[in-house]
Design a protein around this motif. Structure first.
Motif, PDB file in Angstrom:
ATOM      1  N   PRO A   1     -55.432  14.999 -13.645  1.00 28.25           N
ATOM      2  CA  PRO A   1     -54.812  14.287 -14.770  1.00 28.25           C
ATOM      3  C   PRO A   1     -53.415  14.807 -15.108  1.00 28.25           C
ATOM      4  CG  PRO A   1     -56.568  15.723 -15.548  1.00 28.25           C
ATOM      5  CD  PRO A   1     -56.664  15.702 -14.052  1.00 28.25           C
ATOM      6  N   ALA A   2     -53.158  16.102 -14.844  1.00 28.64           N
ATOM      7  CA  ALA A   2     -51.833  16.660 -15.140  1.00 28.64           C
ATOM      8  C   ALA A   2     -50.759  16.039 -14.255  1.00 28.64           C
ATOM      9  CB  ALA A   2     -51.842  18.175 -14.975  1.00 28.64           C
ATOM     10  N   GLU A   3     -51.128  15.670 -13.031  1.00 28.58           N
ATOM     11  CA  GLU A   3     -50.163  15.076 -12.118  1.00 28.58           C
ATOM     12  C   GLU A   3     -49.799  13.642 -12.521  1.00 28.58           C
ATOM     13  OE1 GLU A   3     -52.144  15.451  -8.391  1.00 28.58           O
ATOM     14  OE2 GLU A   3     -51.406  17.508  -8.016  1.00 28.58           O
ATOM     15  N   LYS A   4     -50.626  13.024 -13.344  1.00 33.71           N
ATOM     16  CA  LYS A   4     -50.415  11.625 -13.698  1.00 33.71           C
ATOM     17  C   LYS A   4     -49.750  11.425 -15.056  1.00 33.71           C
ATOM     18  CE  LYS A   4     -54.248   9.840 -10.933  1.00 33.71           C
ATOM     19  NZ  LYS A   4     -53.403   8.963 -10.102  1.00 33.71           N
ATOM     20  N   VAL A   5     -49.490  12.501 -15.808  1.00 33.21           N
ATOM     21  CA  VAL A   5     -48.948  12.371 -17.149  1.00 33.21           C
ATOM     22  C   VAL A   5     -47.493  12.813 -17.188  1.00 33.21           C
ATOM     23  CG1 VAL A   5     -49.630  14.691 -17.914  1.00 33.21           C
ATOM     24  CG2 VAL A   5     -49.410  12.865 -19.596  1.00 33.21           C
ATOM     25  N   THR A   6     -46.717  12.167 -18.023  1.00 34.54           N
ATOM     26  CA  THR A   6     -45.347  12.621 -18.300  1.00 34.54           C
ATOM     27  C   THR A   6     -45.289  13.104 -19.745  1.00 34.54           C
ATOM     28  OG1 THR A   6     -44.620  10.402 -18.970  1.00 34.54           O
ATOM     29  CG2 THR A   6     -44.331  11.010 -16.650  1.00 34.54           C
ATOM     30  N   VAL A   7     -44.517  14.149 -19.992  1.00 32.33           N
ATOM     31  CA  VAL A   7     -44.345  14.702 -21.330  1.00 32.33           C
ATOM     32  C   VAL A   7     -42.873  14.560 -21.694  1.00 32.33           C
ATOM     33  CG1 VAL A   7     -44.612  16.722 -22.823  1.00 32.33           C
ATOM     34  CG2 VAL A   7     -46.229  16.344 -20.938  1.00 32.33           C
ATOM     35  N   GLU A   8     -42.596  13.786 -22.744  1.00 30.55           N
ATOM     36  CA  GLU A   8     -41.223  13.484 -23.128  1.00 30.55           C
ATOM     37  C   GLU A   8     -41.063  13.623 -24.638  1.00 30.55           C
ATOM     38  OE1 GLU A   8     -39.019  12.923 -20.867  1.00 30.55           O
ATOM     39  OE2 GLU A   8     -40.307  12.515 -19.131  1.00 30.55           O
ATOM     40  N   LEU A   9     -39.812  13.613 -25.092  1.00 35.95           N
ATOM     41  CA  LEU A   9     -39.532  13.554 -26.515  1.00 35.95           C
ATOM     42  C   LEU A   9     -39.571  12.103 -26.992  1.00 35.95           C
ATOM     43  CD1 LEU A   9     -36.510  16.008 -26.879  1.00 35.95           C
ATOM     44  CD2 LEU A   9     -38.891  16.442 -27.515  1.00 35.95           C
ATOM     45  N   GLY A  10     -39.978  11.903 -28.253  1.00 34.30           N
ATOM     46  CA  GLY A  10     -39.873  10.580 -28.847  1.00 34.30           C
ATOM     47  C   GLY A  10     -38.426  10.155 -28.966  1.00 34.30           C
ATOM     48  N   ARG A  11     -38.205   8.857 -29.114  1.00 38.08           N
ATOM     49  CA  ARG A  11     -36.843   8.322 -29.113  1.00 38.08           C
ATOM     50  C   ARG A  11     -36.351   7.846 -30.478  1.00 38.08           C
ATOM     51  NH1 ARG A  11     -37.458   4.416 -23.847  1.00 38.08           N
ATOM     52  NH2 ARG A  11     -37.757   6.045 -22.278  1.00 38.08           N
ATOM     53  N   LEU A  12     -37.219   7.832 -31.469  1.00 33.33           N
ATOM     54  CA  LEU A  12     -36.858   7.159 -32.716  1.00 33.33           C
ATOM     55  C   LEU A  12     -36.318   8.077 -33.789  1.00 33.33           C
ATOM     56  CD1 LEU A  12     -39.702   4.510 -32.979  1.00 33.33           C
ATOM     57  CD2 LEU A  12     -37.421   4.289 -31.993  1.00 33.33           C
ATOM     58  N   GLY A  13     -36.261   9.385 -33.538  1.00 36.98           N
ATOM     59  CA  GLY A  13     -35.619  10.283 -34.476  1.00 36.98           C
ATOM     60  C   GLY A  13     -36.450  10.551 -35.720  1.00 36.98           C
ATOM     61  N   PRO A  14     -35.807  11.106 -36.742  1.00 36.85           N
ATOM     62  CA  PRO A  14     -36.545  11.561 -37.927  1.00 36.85           C
ATOM     63  C   PRO A  14     -37.097  10.435 -38.789  1.00 36.85           C
ATOM     64  CG  PRO A  14     -34.179  11.854 -38.225  1.00 36.85           C
ATOM     65  CD  PRO A  14     -34.380  11.456 -36.802  1.00 36.85           C
ATOM     66  N   ASP A  15     -36.653   9.188 -38.571  1.00 36.41           N
ATOM     67  CA  ASP A  15     -37.155   8.075 -39.379  1.00 36.41           C
ATOM     68  C   ASP A  15     -38.388   7.417 -38.777  1.00 36.41           C
ATOM     69  OD1 ASP A  15     -35.120   8.475 -41.145  1.00 36.41           O
ATOM     70  OD2 ASP A  15     -33.867   6.840 -40.409  1.00 36.41           O
ATOM     71  N   ALA A  16     -38.933   7.968 -37.695  1.00 42.91           N
ATOM     72  CA  ALA A  16     -40.012   7.294 -36.977  1.00 42.91           C
ATOM     73  C   ALA A  16     -41.252   7.092 -37.836  1.00 42.91           C
ATOM     74  CB  ALA A  16     -40.374   8.080 -35.713  1.00 42.91           C
ATOM     75  N   VAL A  17     -41.570   8.052 -38.708  1.00 39.23           N
ATOM     76  CA  VAL A  17     -42.778   7.906 -39.534  1.00 39.23           C
ATOM     77  C   VAL A  17     -42.615   6.766 -40.535  1.00 39.23           C
ATOM     78  CG1 VAL A  17     -44.278   9.033 -41.227  1.00 39.23           C
ATOM     79  CG2 VAL A  17     -43.493  10.301 -39.229  1.00 39.23           C
ATOM     80  N   THR A  18     -41.423   6.635 -41.147  1.00 36.59           N
ATOM     81  CA  THR A  18     -41.215   5.540 -42.091  1.00 36.59           C
ATOM     82  C   THR A  18     -41.215   4.191 -41.376  1.00 36.59           C
ATOM     83  OG1 THR A  18     -38.839   6.008 -41.983  1.00 36.59           O
ATOM     84  CG2 THR A  18     -40.022   6.806 -43.904  1.00 36.59           C
ATOM     85  N   VAL A  19     -40.629   4.131 -40.187  1.00 33.69           N
ATOM     86  CA  VAL A  19     -40.667   2.889 -39.410  1.00 33.69           C
ATOM     87  C   VAL A  19     -42.119   2.531 -39.090  1.00 33.69           C
ATOM     88  CG1 VAL A  19     -40.059   1.811 -37.213  1.00 33.69           C
ATOM     89  CG2 VAL A  19     -38.368   3.177 -38.435  1.00 33.69           C
ATOM     90  N   GLY A  20     -42.883   3.532 -38.619  1.00 37.90           N
ATOM     91  CA  GLY A  20     -44.288   3.282 -38.309  1.00 37.90           C
ATOM     92  C   GLY A  20     -45.087   2.877 -39.533  1.00 37.90           C
TER      93      GLY A  20
END
Length: 429
Positions: A372-391
């Motif tokens: 499973p480790a070979e199949k996953v990518t780990v990245e940063l989110g793209r929406l910045g500090p406002d992501a929780v309010t957008v969500g």
């Protein structure tokens, strides 16, 4: 009248409106011709649904494109001003309130900093109410025009039939707080405008899956890395996400005491609060009288100084240890859920940023099962500090779409007669 599958004409009409609205929202502008294949509806159904949505003011024309040998095709889009939502982030350093139009363009915002008594329930409720009133006044918007106010909070959110959303936030001292009922009492919003309350990690996940780095993924985990840590799991079975209390997974028996009261939780090693505490315990120069965001900036500056200064070995060691614990915690998520993507968001995750990420990836791969480790990518989110309010704003928006772009109707004082219900269900499309 119900068909063989139990769906009524009203259900079918709502589903068709939902299909057209969602395609226009995520892929528009589109022509009527393009909407057919995109939604699987016949051309006649598309024309009827579009006419209905235009009449409701939800869809508008957006120019035209040339067609192959025929008349230009009119493009359609969701009308931005046809609905408004509020998103609220009850965070660790502030309460942030934002007003959005239907396309999630920000129209106004208000912020209330949180002091030492930051999670006093009455204070939080007051900040939310005041923030909602402030953004509505700034935009000159009448409260009844809102589709709803979404609120992202720390902790487990239980939806009850009698008290609405109840928050169990052990780490912040909230024990079965009836937040929805408290907000409704003295609310600046009419009763027809709902409050939709959910875990902050889930709202972050919702935003990243709709508009950020999660788009196109079927199985993903979105991590909220702030003072503590949490996660949202998105699968085909839970397409709107499911919050998991990942920060309270035990990673060290009889380890450091977590702010939840237990020993050895991941949050006691991987959250910004514990990271700064460990730096202080090891002799790091944590700025006094500052908030966590400022203190974390100082730690990063010490570990990675500008020019030719020597890095602080204590700060480097604490960051490396934090990366290992975070990677080990991610490995448990990888082994348990086998996601295709893991996204790291939250103010601390974004502040640590790309310099921190390679070590986290390395440790996650070393602790997880190889396949499973070979199949996953780990990245940063793209929406910045406002992501929780957008969500959070997406919560009432998703409900609006699910109802086919119709606002909830007030509950009638008396049930409608059976003959009226039957006629409504037989009404032509």
């Amino acid at each position: 009248m119900a068909g063989r599958n139990g769906r009524t004409v009203r259900d079918l009409r709502r589903a068709n409106r939902t299909a057209v609205l969602q395609r226009l929202y995520f892929e528009g502008p589109l022509s009527r011709f393009e909407l057919g294949p995109a939604t699987g509806l016949s051309s006649g159904s598309v024309s009827n649904v579009v006419a209905d949505l235009v009449a409701d003011g939800l869809v508008e024309e957006a120019g035209s494109v040339e067609s192959d040998g025929g008349r230009p095709r009119t493009l359609l889009r969701v009308a931005p001003g046809s609905g408004h939502m509020i998103g609220v982030d009850v965070g660790e350093t502030r309460v942030r309130v934002e007003l959005f139009d239907l396309t999630l363009t920000e129209l106004a915002r208000a912020e209330r900093p949180l002091t030492q008594q930051r999670y006093d329930v009455e204070v939080i409720v007051g900040h939310i109410r005041d923030g909602i009133a402030e953004v509505l006044a700034a935009a000159g918007l009448a409260p009844e025009r809102l589709l709803g106010a979404g609120v992202g909070v720390p902790g487990i959110v239980e939806h009850t039939p009698d008290r609405g959303a109840v928050v169990h936030g052990q780490t912040i001292g909230w024990d079965a707080v009836p937040l929805e009922a408290l907000l409704r009492a003295g609310s600046p919003l009419p009763d027809t405008v709902p409050y939709v309350i959910d875990n902050g990690a889930k709202t972050l996940g919702q935003a990243e899956m709709w508009f950020g780095a999660g788009r196109g993924a079927r199985n993903a985990i979105v991590v909220l890395f702030g003072s503590g840590v949490g996660a949202s799991l998105v699968t085909p079975e839970a397409e709107h996400g499911r919050a998991v209390e990942w920060g309270h997974l035990t990673v060290r028996v009889r380890g450091r005491r977590c702010r939840c009261g237990a020993l050895g939780c991941l949050e006691a090693y991987a959250g910004a609060e514990s990271l700064l505490a460990r730096w202080r315990e090891e002799g790091g120069r944590v700025p006094e009288g500052t908030d966590e965001e400022t203190a974390l900036t100082a730690l990063l500056a010490a570990a990675h100084p500008a020019d030719d200064e020597e890095p602080d070995p204590v700060a480097l060691a604490v960051l490396e240890e934090t990366a290992e614990y975070l990677g080990a915690g991610l490995s448990d998520l990888i082994n348990l859920f086998q996601p295709e993507r893991i996204l790291i968001g939250g103010w601390a995750g974004l502040q640590l940023g790309t310099r921190f990420l390679p070590a986290v990836r390395r440790y996650a791969a070393s602790y997880a099962l190889r396949h499973p480790a070979e199949k996953v990518t780990v990245e940063l989110g793209r929406l910045g500090p406002d992501a929780v309010t957008v969500g959070a704003a997406i919560l009432p928006l998703a409900d609006f779409f699910a109802r086919g772009g119709r606002r909830p109707e007030p509950a009638p004082d008396h049930p409608a007669p059976a003959w009226r219900t039957a006629l409504e269900e037989r009404a032509p499309h």
